[in-house]
Design a protein around this motif. Structure first.
Motif, PDB file in Angstrom:
ATOM      1  N   SER A 317     -70.573  14.610  46.651  1.00 26.09           N
ATOM      2  CA  SER A 317     -70.643  13.460  45.967  1.00 26.09           C
ATOM      3  C   SER A 317     -70.018  13.604  44.620  1.00 26.09           C
ATOM      4  O   SER A 317     -69.849  14.541  43.872  1.00 26.09           O
ATOM      5  N   TRP A 371     -66.098   9.954  49.575  1.00 23.36           N
ATOM      6  CA  TRP A 371     -67.220   9.242  48.774  1.00 23.36           C
ATOM      7  C   TRP A 371     -66.508   8.316  48.065  1.00 23.36           C
ATOM      8  O   TRP A 371     -65.417   8.311  47.314  1.00 23.36           O
ATOM      9  N   ARG A 372     -67.150   6.960  48.063  1.00 25.83           N
ATOM     10  CA  ARG A 372     -66.594   5.874  46.894  1.00 25.83           C
ATOM     11  C   ARG A 372     -67.057   6.354  45.869  1.00 25.83           C
ATOM     12  O   ARG A 372     -68.075   6.974  45.638  1.00 25.83           O
ATOM     13  N   ASP A 374     -68.441   4.992  43.456  1.00 26.80           N
ATOM     14  CA  ASP A 374     -69.768   4.719  42.784  1.00 26.80           C
ATOM     15  C   ASP A 374     -70.849   5.716  43.510  1.00 26.80           C
ATOM     16  O   ASP A 374     -72.173   5.785  43.188  1.00 26.80           O
ATOM     17  N   GLN A 376     -72.354   5.683  46.465  1.00 29.86           N
ATOM     18  CA  GLN A 376     -73.234   4.730  47.187  1.00 29.86           C
ATOM     19  C   GLN A 376     -72.935   4.842  48.681  1.00 29.86           C
ATOM     20  O   GLN A 376     -73.539   4.677  49.576  1.00 29.86           O
ATOM     21  N   ALA A 377     -71.564   5.154  49.096  1.00 30.58           N
ATOM     22  CA  ALA A 377     -71.254   5.161  50.281  1.00 30.58           C
ATOM     23  C   ALA A 377     -70.106   5.943  50.737  1.00 30.58           C
ATOM     24  O   ALA A 377     -69.302   6.477  49.716  1.00 30.58           O
ATOM     25  N   ASP A 394     -73.388   3.320  54.222  1.00 35.16           N
ATOM     26  CA  ASP A 394     -74.185   3.440  53.175  1.00 35.16           C
ATOM     27  C   ASP A 394     -74.875   4.692  53.225  1.00 35.16           C
ATOM     28  O   ASP A 394     -75.750   5.196  54.258  1.00 35.16           O
ATOM     29  N   ARG A 396     -77.299   5.895  51.413  1.00 36.27           N
ATOM     30  CA  ARG A 396     -79.074   5.909  51.333  1.00 36.27           C
ATOM     31  C   ARG A 396     -79.623   5.266  52.561  1.00 36.27           C
ATOM     32  O   ARG A 396     -80.772   6.003  52.812  1.00 36.27           O
TER      33      ARG A 396
END
Length: 1021
Positions: A317, A371-372, A374, A376-377, A394, A396
């Motif tokens: 990440s 990974w994006r 941010d 998050q995705a 996603d 999460r």
């Protein structure tokens, strides 16, 4: 396809005949798979044929340019291999090409599903080679050569080819097409030597030893010691029926080398240890173990406890606290997982392909998640319904928030998110070649950055988003001479399309680049030393510095698999390491200085022996001109399907004495297909007794489009018989009399069928047939003198029989199947079949089937399986006396109520002699409920899905069911009509194709019954 009549003893006549009629009543006119996933023709390929001097190359227009290149490659391989084997193929060689692996997965040449790891197949009878074009010309060249080796093997060996061990045939193909230098095979040898687990030659049949790598290594050793002519000599000796060593490859090798298997194995092991500098002394092993345990990795993600040994495709990440990776830890498929980068603890399964019908593949061989920015995705390359896409997950919730389809591309690899999160760079295979693309998420547009025959892979954005670094062979490959060099690093300006080569100062391949954020440094993997290791280099080129290494090597499953990731802040590095025959993921802080060589394993890619004087195979592979032809003699013609025999089976038997007399049994089946497998013709002929017991079937199936359709006709005789004998007095003489009564039912059918698969998991199917059922009875009376045995008379008399039936049968069904299987039955997923089968004519009724099954695994490795099934006859003739009642007590329905398990004491006393306890199991409609908890026996002790050396499942079950007719109240209001049973047992699958079930059953609705021991052959429902 074989059809046989039946000859039965009277004691079993009623039960077996009832089972036969039940099956005929339930079945569609021609039954397709009751369940089963679908092989879907997502595309209708318009094949043509490119003819070359030795090949017929089948291709479709989109891959025409690549097919021409493949023709030149194939002709060069033909020249090489005909010299190696001193053999010319006996006929022209079919070569069937697909532009990508998803297209290849749709082929009908190969029955069944084709996994992502299958790079090509050579079929033995027609010697058809079928393969997808590779991600590079070098990869396509290798696979074509590898499969053509198999074509020569089949042509030389004939039917013996399928009986030889894989290490012999696959290893030979790898050696002849790769040669003596291969970092991948060398990595496997180092690993086994470091573990002190080198196999003897006689051990190579064990599936624990991957036949491609170990066979490659053995043939390289034999060629280095005794010359490469040993390859052709060994193959011909296996094929020669005059050789005493025929069929035994180990004895063949012993004869060719003059050494025993023990001597060969010991010398081979010594050569491996010498080549890689690995000592076998206890002190050296202890030192290596200590060095491995104290390596640079702070966290290791392995999966010994969960049972999976493949953990690849690491993606850290942006903040370096989490890591996404691909793993087989679930043991049913390769799935996407999320773990804590500080501890290695898995926190979530993001995608599972085992039972999710939407995702057929995560492209685990050629891709990793991205990974994006941010955090998050993740973006992941996927395949669903035969089409490539990029799924945004996603992190999460583990849910798909966006799916970007690319229907015009063949296959998508390795997406990478731009620093501003608005674009995705990726590689894709189009028309047989691999190029770079960028997709703009805001506009939905896709831009192609490269468009040529070179291979462009593994893109990674620069931190400022102005450049992309990727892997390419464009500066080392000659597409005209078809010479292939190494993969190198290249940068491209997406706006100007300007290409720049990045000099690394290393020889060998440079792979899997990733830009180190906040710097002008690029991290990558190189096999320059012979062992894949991680380096960094300035984006402008220069001297490379090693940043990570391992005793075996840093690598993924294939040389082009991604294996390296750097966090967005540049502080953490993750990489996959080959260890103990599997792959672990190591996570460590990014080193600031060069990492030294690891102690204990020399990094070289050459396969032993090191004292090899020459290699004819390597000289052959370096010679790019011999056998390479132009295209002047190539010609393209239309494809015209012609049927040829692809399979034949037979059975013969006879009886010369017995109560039923002398008779002959036998059958033959033949299957014909066109080259592409789109047109199938199956025929069967069987005889079981007299001429009137002749049976046969013809079935034609067209699979050239998504709509699969066929027509059929058959004649199936069923014969049952009873025997009575005794003595009579005639004219004062006592004579022996024997009477044989025979009942025949002969089915004649003709009709058609059609099926449409919406996906691999869901299909609809329809069929229609006209059917005539004829009945006949006869009695044969034989009178003989019991003293002399002389036959006095033998007469056969026809008896009145049931009038024939003329029926029209229709069928419509919807089938869904997402089940994942263990060794003895489904363990996860769902199976549903809903069907309506109307019948018109002399009988008017319709059969209704509703069969729903669900499988969950609340705790590994325990599966809870549940089934609800209803089958019923409805309509005017549903209660006709001409239909045998449905029977609830078959072991496949409710265990413990088999017809043969009833005794006189189980029945209540009635005036008409009937048995109410048995009769309540009969009706025109049945409802069955089954619940079962099952688990592999070995897995229960290990806490994972582990079947051990002999697959054994243990289970506990509860069965319940009710049978009723139109005149009897439905089971929902007739509690007393339900029968139930409980029990447990075990299923064994030692043979790979038959499941033997042993269980103890307690029938709960049987007076005076305790536990019963039951066994039968069947898998779990």
């Amino acid at each position: 396809m074989e059809v046989r009549a039946q000859r039965l003893a009277p004691a079993r006549l009623g039960r077996i005949l009832g089972a036969t009629l039940l099956a005929l009543a339930i079945a569609s006119p021609v039954s397709a798979q009751y369940f089963g996933r679908n092989k879907v023709q997502f595309d209708r390929f318009k094949f043509r044929v490119l003819t070359t001097p030795h090949f017929d190359i089948y291709f479709y227009p989109e891959e025409a340019e690549a097919a021409t290149v493949a023709g030149r490659i194939a002709e060069r391989w033909y020249t090489r291999l005909s010299r190696v084997f001193d053999h010319q193929l006996s006929s022209r060689q079919p070569l069937i090409l697909y532009a990508s692996h998803p297209d290849f997965a749709q082929t009908n040449v190969i029955e069944g599903f084709i996994g992502e790891g299958t790079g090509g197949v050579t079929e033995g009878l027609l010697r058809r080679i079928t393969l997808p074009l590779g991600a590079s010309l070098a990869q396509s060249d290798h696979v074509i050569g590898h499969e053509l080796v198999h074509a020569f093997q089949f042509d030389i060996l004939g039917r013996r080819g399928g009986a030889l061990p894989l290490w012999f045939i696959e290893g030979m193909a790898e050696y002849l097409t790769i040669g003596v230098r291969d970092p991948q095979t060398a990595m496997w040898l180092r690993d086994a030597a470091l573990m002190d687990a080198l196999p003897r030659i006689s051990d190579l049949d064990n599936p624990n030893y991957f036949p491609y790598r170990w066979g490659h290594a053995l043939w390289a050793y034999l060629g280095g010691r005794w010359g490469d002519e040993i390859v052709g000599t060994a193959l011909h000796r296996v094929a020669d029926p005059l050789q005493q060593t025929t069929g035994d490859p180990v004895r063949v090798i012993q004869a060719a080398t003059g050494a025993t298997e023990e001597e060969l194995s010991a010398a081979w092991h010594a050569a491996i240890r010498r080549a890689y500098g690995i000592s076998a002394t206890p002190e050296a092993r202890a030192a290596r173990s200590t060095a491995a345990a104290a390596g640079d990795a702070e966290v290791v993600i392995g999966d010994e406890e969960a049972g999976g040994r493949i953990n690849v495709g690491p993606a850290l990440s942006p903040d370096g606290t989490r890591i996404a990776f691909l793993s087989e830890r679930g043991q049913l498929s390769v799935n996407l997982y999320l773990a804590d980068a500080a501890t290695g603890r898995v926190t979530r399964e993001l995608i599972s392909t085992a039972v999710d019908p939407h995702f057929e593949s995560l492209q685990f061989l050629m891709s990793a998640g991205s990974w994006r920015p941010d955090g998050q995705a993740l973006a992941v390359a996927t395949l669903g319904n035969g089409r490539p896409a990029i799924a945004v997950i996603d992190a999460r919730r583990g849910s798909v928030v966006q799916e970007i389809p690319f229907p015009d591309l063949g296959e998508v690899f390795h997406p990478d998110w731009s620093p501003d999160g608005t674009r995705l760079a990726f590689a894709a295979q189009v028309n047989g070649f691999t190029d770079l693309f960028v997709h703009d998420l805001n506009t939905g547009s896709t831009t192609r950055l490269t468009d040529d025959a070179f291979s462009d892979l593994q893109p990674s954005w620069s931190p400022d988003g102005r450049a992309i670094v990727f892997v390419s062979d464009r500066f080392s490959t000659d597409t005209e001479r078809l010479t292939y060099g190494t993969y190198g690093l290249v940068t491209i300006d997406p706006a100007a399309r300007r290409l720049t080569r990045v000099e690394t100062g290393l020889r060998g391949n440079a792979l899997d680049p990733t830009w180190i954020p906040g710097t002008r440094q690029i991290a990558f993997i190189s096999d320059s030393s012979g062992r894949p290791e991680a380096y960094r280099v300035d984006a402008g080129g220069g001297t490379s510095i090693r940043i990570a290494t391992a005793l075996t090597g840093i690598a993924g499953i294939t040389p082009l698999s991604p294996a390296l990731s750097v966090s967005a802040d540049g502080s953490r590095i993750a990489y996959s390491v080959f260890r103990e025959g599997g792959f672990d993921i190591h996570i460590a802080s990014t080193p600031r200085t060069a990492v030294p060589d690891p102690a204990g394993a020399q990094g070289r890619a050459e396969l032993p022996p090191t004292e090899r004087e020459r290699s004819d195979v390597d000289a052959m592979l370096r010679d790019a001109t011999t056998g390479l032809t132009g295209t002047a003699s190539f010609e393209t013609v239309a494809y015209k399907p012609r049927l040829a025999l692809v399979d034949i089976g037979q059975q013969v038997g006879f009886a010369t004495a017995g109560a039923l007399g002398s008779f002959v049994t036998g059958g033959i089946s033949m299957t014909f297909s066109d080259v592409l497998g789109n047109h199938l013709l199956a025929t069967g002929l069987a005889v079981n007794g007299e001429f009137q017991d002749l049976g046969g079937q013809v079935l034609y199936v067209n699979r050239s489009s998504r709509w699969n359709w066929g027509v059929f006709g058959d004649r199936v005789p069923y014969v049952s018989a009873g025997v009575a004998s005794g003595f009579i007095e005639q004219n004062g003489d006592v004579l022996f009399v024997e009477q044989v009564s025979r009942d025949r039912q002969t089915y004649h059918r003709a009709g058609g069928l059609v099926a449409y698969p919406f996906s691999r998991a869901f299909r609809v199917e329809f069929s229609a047939a006209a059917q005539h059922i004829g009945f006949s009875r006869e009695i044969q009376t034989l009178i003989a003198d019991p003293a002399t045995g002389r036959i006095i008379s033998d007469e056969t008399t026809d008896l009145p029989s049931t009038p024939s039936l003329r029926l029209v049968q229709l069928s419509a069904a919807a089938v869904r199947d997402t089940a994942a299987f263990g060794f003895t039955g489904p363990i996860l997923g769902q199976r549903i079949r809903l069907a309506v089968d109307p019948t018109f004519g002399d009988l008017e009724l319709y059969n209704v089937t509703a069969d729903v099954r669900q499988y969950v695994m609340p705790v590994r490795p325990v599966t809870i399986a549940a089934r609800v099934m209803h089958f019923g006859r409805y309509g005017n003739s549903a209660e006709s006396e001409r239909l045998v009642p449905l029977y609830l007590g078959y072991p496949e329905l409710v265990r413990g109520y088999d017809a043969n398990s009833f005794e006189a004491g189980d029945c209540s006393v009635t005036t008409d002699g009937s048995c109410p306890e048995f009769d309540r199991l009969l009706g025109s409609r049945v409802l069955v409920l089954n619940l079962e908890a099952r688990a592999p026996l070995v897995g229960l002790f290990r806490g994972r899905l582990d079947y051990g050396p002999v697959p054994v499942d243990v289970f506990a079950f509860f069965d319940a069911g009710s049978a009723w007719s139109k005149g009897r109240v439905a089971p929902i209001r007739a509690e007393g009509d339900w029968v139930t049973s409980v029990g447990g047992g075990a299923r064994f699958n030692a043979f790979g194709f038959a499941v033997l079930e042993l269980n103890l059953v307690r029938p709960l609705q049987r007076p005076g019954r305790g536990w019963m021991f039951v066994f039968n052959l069947r898998p779990g429902f």
